[in-house]
Design a protein around this motif. Structure first.
Motif, PDB file in Angstrom:
ATOM      1  N   ALA A 123      28.887   1.874  27.394  1.00  0.00           N
ATOM      2  CA  ALA A 123      27.630   2.329  26.783  1.00  0.00           C
ATOM      3  C   ALA A 123      26.591   1.217  26.794  1.00  0.00           C
ATOM      4  CB  ALA A 123      27.878   2.825  25.363  1.00  0.00           C
ATOM      5  N   CYS A 124      27.018  -0.010  26.529  1.00  0.00           N
ATOM      6  CA  CYS A 124      26.107  -1.161  26.558  1.00  0.00           C
ATOM      7  C   CYS A 124      25.537  -1.361  27.961  1.00  0.00           C
ATOM      8  CB  CYS A 124      26.851  -2.403  26.084  1.00  0.00           C
ATOM      9  SG  CYS A 124      25.839  -3.889  26.071  1.00  0.00           S
ATOM     10  N   ALA A 125      26.391  -1.255  28.969  1.00  0.00           N
ATOM     11  CA  ALA A 125      25.938  -1.425  30.356  1.00  0.00           C
ATOM     12  C   ALA A 125      24.904  -0.360  30.724  1.00  0.00           C
ATOM     13  CB  ALA A 125      27.124  -1.372  31.315  1.00  0.00           C
ATOM     14  N   ILE A 126      25.160   0.881  30.326  1.00  0.00           N
ATOM     15  CA  ILE A 126      24.225   1.973  30.626  1.00  0.00           C
ATOM     16  C   ILE A 126      22.903   1.761  29.893  1.00  0.00           C
ATOM     17  CG2 ILE A 126      23.802   4.441  30.305  1.00  0.00           C
ATOM     18  CD1 ILE A 126      26.848   4.839  30.797  1.00  0.00           C
ATOM     19  N   ILE A 151      18.919  -8.956  38.932  1.00  0.00           N
ATOM     20  CA  ILE A 151      19.020  -9.157  37.475  1.00  0.00           C
ATOM     21  C   ILE A 151      20.119  -8.263  36.905  1.00  0.00           C
ATOM     22  CG2 ILE A 151      17.819  -8.750  35.268  1.00  0.00           C
ATOM     23  CD1 ILE A 151      15.208  -9.576  36.827  1.00  0.00           C
ATOM     24  N   LEU A 152      20.107  -6.994  37.295  1.00  0.00           N
ATOM     25  CA  LEU A 152      21.120  -6.057  36.796  1.00  0.00           C
ATOM     26  C   LEU A 152      22.526  -6.474  37.238  1.00  0.00           C
ATOM     27  CD1 LEU A 152      19.134  -2.765  37.415  1.00  0.00           C
ATOM     28  CD2 LEU A 152      19.969  -3.556  35.189  1.00  0.00           C
ATOM     29  N   THR A 153      22.644  -6.946  38.461  1.00  0.00           N
ATOM     30  CA  THR A 153      23.945  -7.390  38.983  1.00  0.00           C
ATOM     31  C   THR A 153      24.461  -8.579  38.194  1.00  0.00           C
ATOM     32  OG1 THR A 153      23.417  -6.572  41.192  1.00  0.00           O
ATOM     33  CG2 THR A 153      25.170  -8.225  41.032  1.00  0.00           C
ATOM     34  N   ARG A 154      23.588  -9.574  37.992  1.00  0.00           N
ATOM     35  CA  ARG A 154      24.005 -10.758  37.231  1.00  0.00           C
ATOM     36  C   ARG A 154      24.401 -10.376  35.809  1.00  0.00           C
ATOM     37  NH1 ARG A 154      19.580 -14.609  37.040  1.00  0.00           N
ATOM     38  NH2 ARG A 154      18.265 -13.010  37.907  1.00  0.00           N
ATOM     39  N   PHE A 185      25.546  -7.458  34.743  1.00  0.00           N
ATOM     40  CA  PHE A 185      26.810  -6.721  34.740  1.00  0.00           C
ATOM     41  C   PHE A 185      27.994  -7.649  35.009  1.00  0.00           C
ATOM     42  CE2 PHE A 185      30.253  -4.352  36.704  1.00  0.00           C
ATOM     43  CZ  PHE A 185      30.466  -3.376  35.739  1.00  0.00           C
ATOM     44  N   LEU A 186      27.891  -8.479  36.044  1.00  0.00           N
ATOM     45  CA  LEU A 186      29.026  -9.318  36.418  1.00  0.00           C
ATOM     46  C   LEU A 186      29.305 -10.412  35.392  1.00  0.00           C
ATOM     47  CD1 LEU A 186      28.469  -9.670  40.272  1.00  0.00           C
ATOM     48  CD2 LEU A 186      30.130  -8.219  39.077  1.00  0.00           C
ATOM     49  N   SER A 187      28.243 -10.955  34.776  1.00  0.00           N
ATOM     50  CA  SER A 187      28.445 -12.042  33.816  1.00  0.00           C
ATOM     51  C   SER A 187      28.542 -11.556  32.372  1.00  0.00           C
ATOM     52  CB  SER A 187      27.288 -13.036  33.898  1.00  0.00           C
ATOM     53  OG  SER A 187      27.206 -13.564  35.201  1.00  0.00           O
ATOM     54  N   GLY A 188      27.820 -10.490  32.058  1.00  0.00           N
ATOM     55  CA  GLY A 188      27.744 -10.070  30.667  1.00  0.00           C
ATOM     56  C   GLY A 188      28.676  -8.947  30.273  1.00  0.00           C
ATOM     57  N   ILE A 189      28.936  -7.993  31.170  1.00  0.00           N
ATOM     58  CA  ILE A 189      29.744  -6.825  30.826  1.00  0.00           C
ATOM     59  C   ILE A 189      31.129  -6.889  31.444  1.00  0.00           C
ATOM     60  CG2 ILE A 189      29.920  -4.313  31.028  1.00  0.00           C
ATOM     61  CD1 ILE A 189      27.845  -5.130  29.011  1.00  0.00           C
ATOM     62  N   LEU A 190      31.202  -7.161  32.739  1.00  0.00           N
ATOM     63  CA  LEU A 190      32.487  -7.099  33.451  1.00  0.00           C
ATOM     64  C   LEU A 190      33.575  -7.963  32.811  1.00  0.00           C
ATOM     65  CD1 LEU A 190      33.954  -5.809  35.816  1.00  0.00           C
ATOM     66  CD2 LEU A 190      33.291  -7.782  37.197  1.00  0.00           C
ATOM     67  N   PRO A 191      33.280  -9.187  32.349  1.00  0.00           N
ATOM     68  CA  PRO A 191      34.359  -9.965  31.739  1.00  0.00           C
ATOM     69  C   PRO A 191      35.011  -9.278  30.536  1.00  0.00           C
ATOM     70  CG  PRO A 191      32.479 -11.373  32.204  1.00  0.00           C
ATOM     71  CD  PRO A 191      32.045  -9.960  32.474  1.00  0.00           C
TER      72      PRO A 191
END
Length: 192
Positions: free
Chosen positions: A150-153, A178-181, A183-189
Motif C-alpha cells: 500500500a505504501c509503494a502504491i 526516482i520511483l525505481t530508487r 522502490f528498490l531502496s525504500g520498499i523492497l528491503p
C-alpha cells in the motif's frame, strides 16, 4: 449480419468514442466536452454514441474504468525482484502511460479525481490482498506485507501527482528513476 461482425463493429465504435474523448480532453476542459464534440471527433452518428453510453458522465465512468484496468494490467506485469532494469522499465512504462493519458492527468488535478481515487483505492486494496496472499502465505506476515505494498502504491501516486502538477517538467526517465530508487531502496528491503 453475423454476431461476430456486430461485436467487432460495437468494439470498434466504442474504441472510437473513447479515443475521441481522450483527444478532446487534450483540447478542452472535461466539463465542457459534449456528446456533439465526441461524435464529431469520432466520426459517428449520435445514435451510435447513445447505443454505447447514456451521456458524457457515463462515458467518463467507462474511461475511468479503462484507465484503472490499464494500470492494473501494468501492475500485473511488475515482477522486479531486485532487478534495477526491470523495475525501471515498469516505472518508465507507467510514467509514459500517465504522460500520454490526458484523462488521467486531468483527474489527478481535478476535484473529480477524488471519486476516481476512491474507486482506484478499492481496487488497489483488492490487488494488495491478492498479492499478499500469494507472496506471504503466513498470516502474521500478510498484514505487514500489505502495508508495504500500500505504501509503494500510495507513494507512486503521490510522485505522479507532483509530476503532473509540475506540468511534466522532468522527463519520464527521470521520474521513473526516482520511483525505481524509492522502490528498490525504500520498499523492497522490507518485502523480503
Amino acid at each position: 449480419m453475423s454476431e461476430a461482425i456486430q461485436d467487432e463493429r460495437y468494439s470498434f465504435a466504442d474504441e472510437a468514442i473513447i479515443d475521441s474523448f481522450m483527444l478532446l480532453v487534450k483540447e478542452k476542459d472535461i466539463e465542457r466536452i459534449s456528446v456533439s464534440d465526441v461524435i464529431k471527433k469520432a466520426g459517428i452518428v449520435r445514435s451510435t454514441f447513445y447505443n454505447h453510453y447514456e451521456n458524457i458522465p457515463a462515458l467518463m465512468v467507462a474511461v475511468e474504468d479503462k484507465t484503472i484496468h490499464d494500470i492494473f494490467s501494468l501492475m500485473d506485469e511488475f515482477h522486479p525482484g531486485n532487478n534495477h532494469d526491470i523495475c525501471k522499465s515498469f516505472y518508465l512504462t507507467l510514467c509514459e502511460y500517465t504522460k500520454n493519458n490526458p484523462f488521467l492527468a486531468s483527474l489527478l488535478q481535478s476535484p473529480r479525481g477524488d471519486a476516481f481515487f476512491e474507486k482506484a483505492m478499492k481496487m488497489f486494496h483488492r490487488y494488495v490482498a491478492q498479492v499478499t496472499q500469494a507472496v506471504a502465505p503466513d498470516p502474521e506476515n500478510q498484514e505487514e506485507f500489505s502495508y508495504f505494498i500500500a505504501c509503494a502504491i500510495s507513494s507512486t501516486i503521490g510522485i505522479l501527482h507532483k509530476w503532473i502538477a509540475d506540468d511534466f517538467r522532468a522527463t519520464p526517465d527521470e521520474v521513473a528513476d526516482i520511483l525505481t530508487r524509492f522502490f528498490l531502496s525504500g520498499i523492497l528491503p522490507y518485502l523480503k
